[in-house]
Design an enzyme around this catalytic site. Structure first.
Site, PDB file in Angstrom:
ATOM      1  N   LEU A 149      10.578 -20.788  -4.176  1.00  0.00           N
ATOM      2  CA  LEU A 149       9.533 -19.925  -3.627  1.00  0.00           C
ATOM      3  C   LEU A 149       8.263 -19.954  -4.489  1.00  0.00           C
ATOM      4  O   LEU A 149       8.349 -19.894  -5.714  1.00  0.00           O
ATOM      5  CB  LEU A 149      10.079 -18.491  -3.570  1.00  0.00           C
ATOM      6  CG  LEU A 149       9.093 -17.379  -3.250  1.00  0.00           C
ATOM      7  CD1 LEU A 149       8.663 -17.456  -1.780  1.00  0.00           C
ATOM      8  CD2 LEU A 149       9.711 -16.001  -3.533  1.00  0.00           C
ATOM      9  N   THR A 189     -10.764  -6.718  -5.242  1.00  0.00           N
ATOM     10  CA  THR A 189     -12.089  -6.592  -5.874  1.00  0.00           C
ATOM     11  C   THR A 189     -12.521  -5.122  -5.862  1.00  0.00           C
ATOM     12  O   THR A 189     -13.051  -4.601  -6.838  1.00  0.00           O
ATOM     13  CB  THR A 189     -13.113  -7.447  -5.090  1.00  0.00           C
ATOM     14  OG1 THR A 189     -12.623  -8.781  -5.018  1.00  0.00           O
ATOM     15  CG2 THR A 189     -14.472  -7.434  -5.738  1.00  0.00           C
ATOM     16  N   GLU A 190     -12.223  -4.460  -4.740  1.00  0.00           N
ATOM     17  CA  GLU A 190     -12.619  -3.052  -4.581  1.00  0.00           C
ATOM     18  C   GLU A 190     -11.844  -2.133  -5.543  1.00  0.00           C
ATOM     19  O   GLU A 190     -12.326  -1.070  -5.923  1.00  0.00           O
ATOM     20  CB  GLU A 190     -12.403  -2.591  -3.134  1.00  0.00           C
ATOM     21  CG  GLU A 190     -13.342  -3.222  -2.114  1.00  0.00           C
ATOM     22  CD  GLU A 190     -13.017  -4.672  -1.765  1.00  0.00           C
ATOM     23  OE1 GLU A 190     -11.872  -5.119  -1.996  1.00  0.00           O
ATOM     24  OE2 GLU A 190     -13.931  -5.382  -1.283  1.00  0.00           O
ATOM     25  N   HIS A 210       2.916   3.189  -8.813  1.00  0.00           N
ATOM     26  CA  HIS A 210       2.780   1.751  -9.104  1.00  0.00           C
ATOM     27  C   HIS A 210       4.025   1.244  -9.833  1.00  0.00           C
ATOM     28  O   HIS A 210       4.523   0.165  -9.539  1.00  0.00           O
ATOM     29  CB  HIS A 210       1.535   1.483  -9.959  1.00  0.00           C
ATOM     30  CG  HIS A 210       0.249   1.871  -9.286  1.00  0.00           C
ATOM     31  ND1 HIS A 210      -0.015   1.556  -7.971  1.00  0.00           N
ATOM     32  CD2 HIS A 210      -0.859   2.533  -9.738  1.00  0.00           C
ATOM     33  CE1 HIS A 210      -1.219   2.013  -7.644  1.00  0.00           C
ATOM     34  NE2 HIS A 210      -1.748   2.616  -8.696  1.00  0.00           N
ATOM     35  N   TRP A 227     -11.457  -2.427  -8.557  1.00  0.00           N
ATOM     36  CA  TRP A 227     -12.167  -2.257  -9.834  1.00  0.00           C
ATOM     37  C   TRP A 227     -12.912  -0.923  -9.871  1.00  0.00           C
ATOM     38  O   TRP A 227     -13.264  -0.420 -10.931  1.00  0.00           O
ATOM     39  CB  TRP A 227     -13.168  -3.393 -10.076  1.00  0.00           C
ATOM     40  CG  TRP A 227     -12.529  -4.702 -10.450  1.00  0.00           C
ATOM     41  CD1 TRP A 227     -12.556  -5.849  -9.709  1.00  0.00           C
ATOM     42  CD2 TRP A 227     -11.794  -5.021 -11.647  1.00  0.00           C
ATOM     43  NE1 TRP A 227     -11.870  -6.852 -10.358  1.00  0.00           N
ATOM     44  CE2 TRP A 227     -11.398  -6.376 -11.545  1.00  0.00           C
ATOM     45  CE3 TRP A 227     -11.420  -4.299 -12.783  1.00  0.00           C
ATOM     46  CZ2 TRP A 227     -10.657  -7.020 -12.540  1.00  0.00           C
ATOM     47  CZ3 TRP A 227     -10.672  -4.943 -13.770  1.00  0.00           C
ATOM     48  CH2 TRP A 227     -10.306  -6.278 -13.648  1.00  0.00           C
ATOM     49  N   ARG A 252      -5.231  -1.733   8.597  1.00  0.00           N
ATOM     50  CA  ARG A 252      -6.482  -2.429   8.238  1.00  0.00           C
ATOM     51  C   ARG A 252      -6.126  -3.710   7.507  1.00  0.00           C
ATOM     52  O   ARG A 252      -5.027  -3.866   7.001  1.00  0.00           O
ATOM     53  CB  ARG A 252      -7.294  -1.594   7.239  1.00  0.00           C
ATOM     54  CG  ARG A 252      -7.853  -0.311   7.709  1.00  0.00           C
ATOM     55  CD  ARG A 252      -8.791   0.243   6.630  1.00  0.00           C
ATOM     56  NE  ARG A 252      -8.057   0.777   5.493  1.00  0.00           N
ATOM     57  CZ  ARG A 252      -7.542   1.992   5.432  1.00  0.00           C
ATOM     58  NH1 ARG A 252      -7.673   2.807   6.462  1.00  0.00           N
ATOM     59  NH2 ARG A 252      -6.894   2.411   4.358  1.00  0.00           N
ATOM     60  N   ASP A 262       0.824  -1.208   0.000  1.00  0.00           N
ATOM     61  CA  ASP A 262       0.000   0.000   0.000  1.00  0.00           C
ATOM     62  C   ASP A 262       0.860   1.261   0.000  1.00  0.00           C
ATOM     63  O   ASP A 262       1.973   1.260   0.516  1.00  0.00           O
ATOM     64  CB  ASP A 262      -0.916  -0.023   1.236  1.00  0.00           C
ATOM     65  CG  ASP A 262      -2.058   0.961   1.119  1.00  0.00           C
ATOM     66  OD1 ASP A 262      -2.297   1.483   0.011  1.00  0.00           O
ATOM     67  OD2 ASP A 262      -2.718   1.226   2.143  1.00  0.00           O
TER      68      ASP A 262
END
Ligand code: FPP
Length: 253
Positions: free
Chosen positions: A132, A67-68, A38, A70, A195, A21
């Site tokens: 890995l 999902t959020e 990013h 999107w 969170r 994040d």
């Protein structure tokens, strides 16, 4: 001294999950667009994958797109997906050379065929690698995953394959997208947010949580080793008492 040298090699977690994040805020601080954050976050992904391999972690699960997510502006979603495809293409040979296996969890029905083709082809190519395992959580959310598992289980009950009394924690775990992957011992979230954001809710029941103020594009190898070191200083009890843990080799206690 690097945090890597301080690590107890006998106490390396087998599975580390990460919420990457802070890319947007990192870019904003520099007066740049979010996608710049990013793009710089990709180097952190490379670093963390390498670091995890170096110390013998078996599974690394990265929350690449929820999902959020999107609901973000179309241009950001498209740029992120493009970045993902490019990174996968660019890194494929290196991942393969380093014996890395790729798995993907998430709602694939929402991904474009181009994204799916690239991801599935790398998953197929690396499926027999034994180093890995990098698990990409993409178009993923825990509530989606749990809902799918419930659907799967109730279908089996409806078809008479199993009875409702056969529903156990094990069956639920095996019906999740992460079936066969051990639960993470450690969850890391960068950027100061504290969170869970719909991530691996079932799987992190006993995980240690590590939050750091560092934005994802600044989170590199040393930061990762520091997180592992912090994990190693903790005492995991799984609901038992300190005495039970201390006497773990004495079955009469
Ligand atoms: C969260 O930062 C980050 C994401 C939603 C995307 C993570 C993607 C990458 C690091 C790049 C590609 C990944 C791979 C695996 C190659 P944010 O945008 O929510 O930051 P903010 O909270 O500061 O706005």
């Amino acid at each position: 001294m690097s945090s890597k040298d301080k690590l107890d090699k006998k106490n390396i977690p087998s599975h580390v999950a990460v919420i990457m994040d802070g890319n947007g805020r990192w870019a904003k601080e520099r007066g740049k667009k979010r996608i710049f954050g990013h793009k710089n976050g990709v180097q952190s992904v490379r670093d963390v994958v390498e670091a995890a391999g170096e110390i013998g972690i078996s599974y690394l699960t990265l929350y690449a797109f929820s999902t959020e997510n999107w609901n973000r502006p179309k241009t950001e979603v498209e740029s992120l997906m493009g970045l993902l495809i490019n990174s996968i293409k660019k890194e494929a040979a290196k991942l393969f050379k380093n014996n890395v296996r790729l798995l993907i969890i998430g709602d694939f029905t929402r991904l474009s065929s181009k994204v799916k083709e690239n991801l599935f082809s790398l998953r197929e190519k690396t499926k027999n690698n034994t180093g890995l395992t990098v698990v990409l959580a993409l178009s993923y959310s825990s509530r989606w995953e749990i809902t799918e598992a419930v659907r799967l289980i109730t279908e089996k009950v409806e078809e008479g394959e199993i009875k409702s009394s056969d529903v156990t924690e094990e069956l639920i775990g095996n019906s999740l997208a992460t079936s066969g992957i051990p639960d993470p011992e450690l969850l890391i979230r960068t950027s100061g947010e504290q969170r869970i954001s719909n991530y691996l809710l079932w799987q992190i029941a006993y995980s240690e949580l590590y939050f750091t103020e560092t934005f994802w594009p600044d989170f590199r190898k040393e930061n990762f080793f520091k997180a592992i070191y912090s994990y190693q200083q903790r005492h995991r009890r799984f609901g038992k008492t300190e005495e039970q843990i201390e006497n773990k080799f004495d079955i009469s206690k």
